[in-house]
Enzyme design. Sequence first.
Site, mmCIF file in Angstrom:
data_model
loop_
_atom_site.group_PDB
_atom_site.id
_atom_site.type_symbol
_atom_site.label_atom_id
_atom_site.label_comp_id
_atom_site.label_asym_id
_atom_site.label_seq_id
_atom_site.Cartn_x
_atom_site.Cartn_y
_atom_site.Cartn_z
ATOM 1 N N SER A 122 0.831 -1.196 0.000
ATOM 2 C CA SER A 122 0.000 0.000 0.000
ATOM 3 C C SER A 122 0.873 1.256 0.000
ATOM 4 O O SER A 122 1.649 1.472 -0.938
ATOM 5 C CB SER A 122 -0.958 -0.049 1.193
ATOM 6 N N ASP A 266 -8.442 -5.305 -5.515
ATOM 7 C CA ASP A 266 -7.651 -4.297 -4.838
ATOM 8 C C ASP A 266 -7.898 -2.921 -5.434
ATOM 9 O O ASP A 266 -8.202 -2.794 -6.626
ATOM 10 C CB ASP A 266 -6.158 -4.649 -4.953
ATOM 11 N N HIS A 301 -7.679 -5.672 -0.680
ATOM 12 C CA HIS A 301 -6.527 -4.808 -0.420
ATOM 13 C C HIS A 301 -5.700 -5.237 0.798
ATOM 14 O O HIS A 301 -4.475 -5.143 0.771
ATOM 15 C CB HIS A 301 -6.996 -3.372 -0.218
#
Length: 584
Positions: A122, A266, A301
């Site tokens: 991320s 995601d 995610h």
Amino acid sequence: MGLESARGRYEVVRETDVPMTTRDGKVLIADVYRPQRPGPLPVLLRRTPYGKQLNDLAEPFNEAHYYASHGYLTVVQNTRGRFGSEGAWYPFAYEGRDGYDAVEWAATLPGSNGRVGTFGQSYGAVSQYLAAVERPPHLVTAVPLSAQAAAYENYWYHDGALELSWALSYFMNMADDVLTRRGDTERLAALEALKADPSIRFGPLTDDALRHLPLRDWIDRFGEGAPFLADVLHHRTDGPYWWAVDLRRRLHDIDIPMLHIGSWYDIANTDTPHYFTGISTTGLSAATRERQALFMGPWAHLLPYNQPTSGGTGDIDFGPEAALPLIEVQRRWFDHILADDRPGLPMARVTLFVMGENRWREVESWPPAGIVGTTLYLGGDGTATAGGTLGDTPPTADPTDTYVYDPADPVPTAGGRFVGGGVADQRVKQDRADVLVYTGEVLDTQLDVVGAVAVRLFAATDAPDTDFVAVLSDVHPDGFTQNLAEGLVRTRYRDSFDEPGPIEPGTVHELTIRLGNLAHAFLPGHAVRLHVTSSDFPRWDRNTNTGEPLDTAVELRKAVQAVHHDARHPSALLLPLSPRREDS
């Protein structure tokens, strides 16, 4: 197999709060995990704004223990302005030069052999790309997982619509540390009351909080806790503010082999393959262009950053092949490239998990060779709220489908590509009067969709600005309707993200809705479905239908929406089909 059972043979000692001074004099702190083995050793570096003793937003950094136990000198550093590191944190602004400094510092640590690789997910993945484009001399390779490339198009905003729930939850979380350090208990308490569940980090806010207008009031609510929200809301069109960290403009500067890891559910679904293809074609050297790899799984995610899982993606289980130890995939990359310095790649150029089939597939490019574009046309008798059609025959004189979009009663978010998203049964949406549903015939052969999906929509509205949302789904034999890909077009941005303009009410416009990337097999007995509506709340902010600026709008008005599918207006779902393989 968890990380504890997968640990290597070396004992690990952790040094805490090891200081590093940036080029402008700020002291950033890190923890250094030392394997108890003779050196010098290769180095792995992770930089995070979430706390160096946190792992994937929750627990101690067992990833660092894992890598160190396999012989890597491993460093986890708090980024500028976060958890004891000096300076002011501003999303992404300092990660290029601070990342460069951190790589060069890590290369000189006692016990280092001067060869550095980076890892992280991320924000920690974006920071790797930002450092890589600066080309620190001792950076050998990087493995970013789930990184956005275009902050305007695919992160804070999505094609002009604010990622409302995610943005507010994110800034709420980041404000907690700042306000705690400032001792602003009154503001902290006020913000805490707006959380639906204060125990969940990055958790959603209450419905009342998410519906609050105008959005600019959040600037005062966060105060000094998240002053950058003002910039995000002010820069509601694309432009130089966003281009400064738009990595698509810098991929030609990268000159290291990289493993790009992403997943179909995601938020960075579009961007991860773009990194791979962009560097593979424009990377600084031929060696770099040849040593890029793409790995796309079926997860959402937040998973599986370090633990094998076949779930973690909402209301579905992707079977045993999905439960691979992803951290071992990353370590094999580091062993091959960083530690052993071997030529070539330790894996296929592209590794895809094909959902539906629930199997991994290895190919040599993205999209794979042989992909054929296929058009499925929207059709029906003008009653798509009850059941429109999808087929390969172009429409002729089909009547128009209409519905009323009321921003005071938006279609609720159920699954999708966002933090905490994934799979949810779409039937909860598709029985509403403001949702048009188009379904293909039940399949008698498998249909493999691999590549970028889009919708060509001929639509009209009586508003000066509005949204059209499209969701592709797989209707299972038992009726379960699995969302696969989604997107929207905010009509003021239909032609340009940096030069928006109102739409002419009552005029039919050809609109393109990008649904992102996909690798999914529609099995025999299943059906392809597309639904079209005008909201997905609270994931995206509600278009008020007034044309007022996003941050100051308070008035809500209804809009009458029309979707055309006739000979002059052949609205369609555009699918990339992969030819069937002999082993299938």
